[in-house]
Motif scaffolding. Structure first.
Motif, PDB file in Angstrom:
ATOM      1  N   PRO A  36       0.718  -1.144  -0.015  1.00  0.00           N
ATOM      2  CA  PRO A  36       0.036  -0.067   0.067  1.00  0.00           C
ATOM      3  C   PRO A  36       0.729   1.335   0.059  1.00  0.00           C
ATOM      4  N   ALA A  37       2.001   1.208  -0.433  1.00  0.00           N
ATOM      5  CA  ALA A  37       2.777   2.462  -0.430  1.00  0.00           C
ATOM      6  C   ALA A  37       2.421   3.220  -1.578  1.00  0.00           C
ATOM      7  N   GLU A  38       2.365   4.471  -1.216  1.00  0.00           N
ATOM      8  CA  GLU A  38       1.843   5.626  -2.287  1.00  0.00           C
ATOM      9  C   GLU A  38       2.524   5.563  -3.475  1.00  0.00           C
ATOM     10  N   VAL A  39       1.991   6.120  -4.387  1.00  0.00           N
ATOM     11  CA  VAL A  39       2.683   6.050  -6.021  1.00  0.00           C
ATOM     12  C   VAL A  39       2.426   7.634  -6.230  1.00  0.00           C
ATOM     13  N   ASN A  46      13.164   8.270  -0.855  1.00  0.00           N
ATOM     14  CA  ASN A  46      12.806   7.100   0.237  1.00  0.00           C
ATOM     15  C   ASN A  46      11.701   7.622   0.950  1.00  0.00           C
ATOM     16  N   SER A  47      10.672   8.301   0.472  1.00  0.00           N
ATOM     17  CA  SER A  47       9.458   8.427   1.627  1.00  0.00           C
ATOM     18  C   SER A  47       8.450   7.663   1.264  1.00  0.00           C
ATOM     19  N   GLN A  48       8.403   7.034   0.217  1.00  0.00           N
ATOM     20  CA  GLN A  48       7.172   6.197  -0.173  1.00  0.00           C
ATOM     21  C   GLN A  48       7.586   4.586  -0.107  1.00  0.00           C
ATOM     22  N   LEU A  49       7.585   4.237   1.077  1.00  0.00           N
ATOM     23  CA  LEU A  49       8.198   2.763   1.397  1.00  0.00           C
ATOM     24  C   LEU A  49       7.312   2.139   2.422  1.00  0.00           C
ATOM     25  N   THR A  50       7.473   0.689   2.206  1.00  0.00           N
ATOM     26  CA  THR A  50       6.742  -0.277   3.166  1.00  0.00           C
ATOM     27  C   THR A  50       7.839  -1.251   3.309  1.00  0.00           C
ATOM     28  N   PRO A  51       7.817  -2.187   4.270  1.00  0.00           N
ATOM     29  CA  PRO A  51       8.723  -3.376   4.110  1.00  0.00           C
ATOM     30  C   PRO A  51       8.684  -4.319   3.079  1.00  0.00           C
ATOM     31  N   VAL A  52       7.505  -4.140   2.168  1.00  0.00           N
ATOM     32  CA  VAL A  52       7.483  -5.162   1.068  1.00  0.00           C
ATOM     33  C   VAL A  52       8.341  -4.292   0.005  1.00  0.00           C
ATOM     34  N   SER A  53       8.091  -3.185  -0.163  1.00  0.00           N
ATOM     35  CA  SER A  53       8.720  -2.587  -1.261  1.00  0.00           C
ATOM     36  C   SER A  53      10.208  -2.430  -1.001  1.00  0.00           C
ATOM     37  N   VAL A 161      20.609   5.860  -3.985  1.00  0.00           N
ATOM     38  CA  VAL A 161      19.692   5.244  -4.515  1.00  0.00           C
ATOM     39  C   VAL A 161      18.022   5.413  -3.845  1.00  0.00           C
ATOM     40  N   ASP A 162      17.325   6.016  -4.557  1.00  0.00           N
ATOM     41  CA  ASP A 162      15.923   6.001  -3.996  1.00  0.00           C
ATOM     42  C   ASP A 162      14.862   5.177  -4.635  1.00  0.00           C
ATOM     43  N   TYR A 163      14.404   4.577  -3.441  1.00  0.00           N
ATOM     44  CA  TYR A 163      13.626   3.539  -3.630  1.00  0.00           C
ATOM     45  C   TYR A 163      12.061   3.575  -3.744  1.00  0.00           C
ATOM     46  N   ASN A 164      11.766   5.231  -3.881  1.00  0.00           N
ATOM     47  CA  ASN A 164      10.285   5.343  -3.994  1.00  0.00           C
ATOM     48  C   ASN A 164       9.839   4.865  -5.406  1.00  0.00           C
ATOM     49  N   ARG A 165      10.474   4.639  -6.294  1.00  0.00           N
ATOM     50  CA  ARG A 165       9.886   3.870  -7.630  1.00  0.00           C
ATOM     51  C   ARG A 165       9.883   2.411  -7.610  1.00  0.00           C
TER      52      ARG A 165
END
Length: 498
Positions: A36-39, A46-53, A161-165
């Protein structure tokens, strides 16, 4: 060292080019594919993250139903066979922007397969592009290389590295080898990519903004001596994010490979990168084959079961497709092929349609968006839709002209005011006191003065030479500060020279 290139005309005469496109389309869901992390574009790194992403131990993916529905709609638009059962697999490879060290994709059991897309070229020719699959997968994060040239990894001091995507839902549309394109291969690729963009926007499943990475393509090119020969070794130019870049990549690779083959060399199967500044491709890494990724079914995700009833439900939600829409609007607006092509090349179809819906004529809408406003957009280096003026504003200006309240000059000044942020057209008109002089007495006085000051022109007009009429109209315009109605001025002049 610059690579040897063969002239394009010679290359396509000597060799048969075969191309392929792997188009990555980011879906415009509100959350990621498996969490359910925001897109959203442009968030803090690195502000749109969950443990899954982030691929943290113990986290489990749950598939996004909306993303699956979007994939089905795209499959229908691409005339694909929708699989009743499809499966997610783990594509194993290490790269810093892949937090799990594998990508969740679809391999041997994709949702969509065996489709095609008919694309229309500039001269009206229709070319069918065969599609192998349109499968669902999640995107990787984004690496930013610091210290090197042009943000490339070569020579960089370090990388961020930015994991938002990471985890954003993608559909990857993979064509079959596109044969028979000949010297039109770049044009066909560009038309195909534009058609994909138009389709996903019509379906409202992606923003398809190439400059934001919503849509990008890996471009495959190979050459062979003749269409009866086996396919040649291909290069794959990664992540090209502009239509022109895709076309130029194909042109360059055809020229580069032709030069190598003509001298008895061999093409290396590798990934390459398109450099917009130098208009060249550069070698990357040796291209991996499917076996190297060690695909296997993802044990954390069950197979997708898509029923015939659900496919029919998606069909019922399908909008009019872009090609059919263009043909309909062309007929409704009375445009010829060239006029419609101008609209499409300016990416102004949506703007014209909304302007006509707001009350303008198609001709009037075209005049503004492809004329004054197109020049403004070019000067500012922005797209038409980014200009601070709406289709409703343009329609309002057209109505003011039709009602005789503005002439062309005042209308342009009104539009300039809207673009400058002075308000709606009506507010700009009131602010500056723009108003066509329609009082016959005032106009007649200005005409009399203009005629009296130009007796030589009067004689020419009386003899039937109408060319100098513009000088009289210009004099009246100056006298009325540009607020005279040119048609009314002409009528008064004609009545006085009889």
């Amino acid at each position: 060292m610059a690579e040897k290139l063969m002239k394009y005309a010679d290359a396509v005469k000597k060799f048969d080019p075969v191309i392929g496109l792997e188009t990555h389309v980011e879906l415009s869901t509100t959350t990621k594919l498996f969490c359910p992390a925001e897109v959203s574009f442009g968030g803090d790194p690195n502000s749109q993250l969950t443990p899954v992403s982030l691929g943290l131990p113990g986290s489990l993916p749950v598939v996004n139903k909306t993303a699956v529905d979007y994939a089905i709609k795209l499959g229908l638009a691409l005339h694909c066979e929708i699989a009743e059962w499809s499966q997610f697999a783990r594509k194993n490879y290490f790269y810093p922007d892949m937090p799990r060290d594998y990508q969740i994709s679809q391999y041997d059991k994709p949702t969509n397969g065996n489709g095609y897309l008919d694309v229309e070229l500039e001269d009206g020719t229709v070319f069918r592009v065969p599609i192998e699959r349109a499968h669902i997968e999640d995107d990787a994060g984004k690496n930013t290389h610091v210290g090197g040239a042009d943000g490339r990894i070569e020579g960089a001091d370090h990388s961020l590295v930015d994991y938002n995507r990471a985890g954003v839902p993608l559909i990857e549309i993979v064509t079959k080898p596109i044969e028979g394109a000949g010297d039109r291969a770049p044009e066909i690729a560009g038309a195909y990519m534009r058609a994909i963009r138009d389709i996903v926007r019509a379906l409202n499943i992606s923003h398809a903004r190439m400059e934001q990475g919503n849509m990008r393509a890996d471009v495959n090119v190979s050459l062979r001596n003749s269409p009866s020969d086996p396919f040649g070794t291909r290069s794959e130019t990664k992540n090209v994010n502009s239509f022109r870049g895709i076309e130029k990549t194909i042109q360059y690779e055809i020229r580069r490979q032709a030069a190598i083959l003509s001298e008895g060399g061999e093409i290396l199967q590798e990934t390459r990168h398109w450099d917009e500044a130098s208009q060249t491709t550069a070698g990357g890494r040796v291209k991996s084959d499917a076996d190297d990724y060690r695909y296997f079914p993802d044990p954390d995700l069950v197979m997708l079961h898509i029923t015939k009833e659900h496919i029919e439900e998606m069909k019922a939600q399908m909008p009019e497709m872009p090609r059919e829409r263009r043909n309909r609007l062309k007929g409704e607006w009375g445009f010829n092929d060239l006029e419609m092509r101008d609209v499409l090349n300016a990416d102004a179809l949506d703007l014209l349609e909304e302007t006509v819906k707001a009350g303008a004529t198609a001709a009037g809408a075209k005049k503004w968006w492809l004329g004054e406003l197109s020049r403004e957009a070019n000067n500012k280096g922005v797209s038409l839709e980014e200009l601070p003026i709406t289709p409703t504003d343009v329609a309002e200006v057209e109505k003011l002209i039709a009602d005789g309240k503005l002439n062309d000059k005042l209308a342009k000044q009104t539009v300039a005011g809207v673009l400058a942020g002075e308000g709606t057209p009506d507010e700009v008109v009131k602010k500056h006191g723009f108003q066509v002089v329609s009082d016959d007495g005032a106009l007649e006085k200005a005409v009399d003065e203009a005629l009296a000051a130009n007796p030589d022109i009067v004689e020419k007009l009386k003899s039937g030479n109408m060319k100098p009429m513009g000088a009289i109209i210009g004099a009246v315009m100056r006298a009325t500060r540009g607020q005279a109605d040119a048609k009314a001025v002409t009528k008064i002049v004609m009545s006085k020279i009889k």
